[in-house]
Design an enzyme around this catalytic site. Structure first.
Site: not given
Length: 173
Positions: A9-10, A23, A31-33, A121, A123, A125
């Site tokens: 997990d980042i 985004n 997601g990550v964002d 990108s 995921g 995207y």
């Protein structure tokens, strides 16, 4: 520069800077964002709103990068970059490479030495993981930067395996 890979997990990485696959609105998302915004708390969103009110009224352009505080994350900064949406009909690989190169430039401006990257990108995207890994790893490997360690934090075993195989091929070339 040392390139390392971890599965995890980042938002749990104790590094100088975490790269966010953002985004263009900079207001959080999935997601990550979304994970970075949720775990980092309201300070990240506050700085993102300030960026939108000043330099990035129309949103952060694809391939560019900008930094904010990391809020409650175990890092000093979040470097937001907007990856391109994958399209078979158009080669957008230069934009994806730019996400990594521009993130490293921002890291250098901040004085960050250890930077954690997601698979930008790859995921929602839709970028194919093997190509995303090739672009990410070769761009970071070839960058002129003062960053000492680039840590790719990959969410699942398939992403980790793909990045490891790609890194092995690049180090043998």
């Amino acid at each position: 520069m040392e390139i390392t890979l971890v599965q995890g997990d980042i938002t749990e990485q104790r590094v100088d800077a975490i790269v966010n696959a953002a985004n263009s609105s900079l207001m959080g998302g999935g997601g990550v964002d979304g994970a970075i915004h949720r775990r980092g708390g309201p300070e990240i969103l506050k700085e993102c709103r300030a960026l939108r009110a000043s330099r990035y009224g129309g949103g952060l352009p694809t391939g560019q990068a900008v930094a904010t505080t990391a809020g409650l994350l175990p890092a000093r900064w979040v470097i937001h970059t907007v990856g391109p949406v994958y399209a078979e009909s158009q080669d957008r690989s230069a934009l994806l490479a730019s996400c990594y190169a521009e993130s490293l430039k921002v890291a250098d401006e901040l004085g960050a030495r250890v930077v954690a990257f997601p698979a930008v990108s790859a995921g929602i995207y839709g970028w194919p993981m093997d190509d995303a890994a090739r672009i990410a790893l070769s761009t970071v490997r070839d960058a002129a930067t003062d960053v000492e360690q680039a840590r790719f934090v990959l969410f699942g075993p398939d992403a980790y395996t793909t990045f490891q195989a790609t890194l092995d091929r690049l180090t043998q070339a």
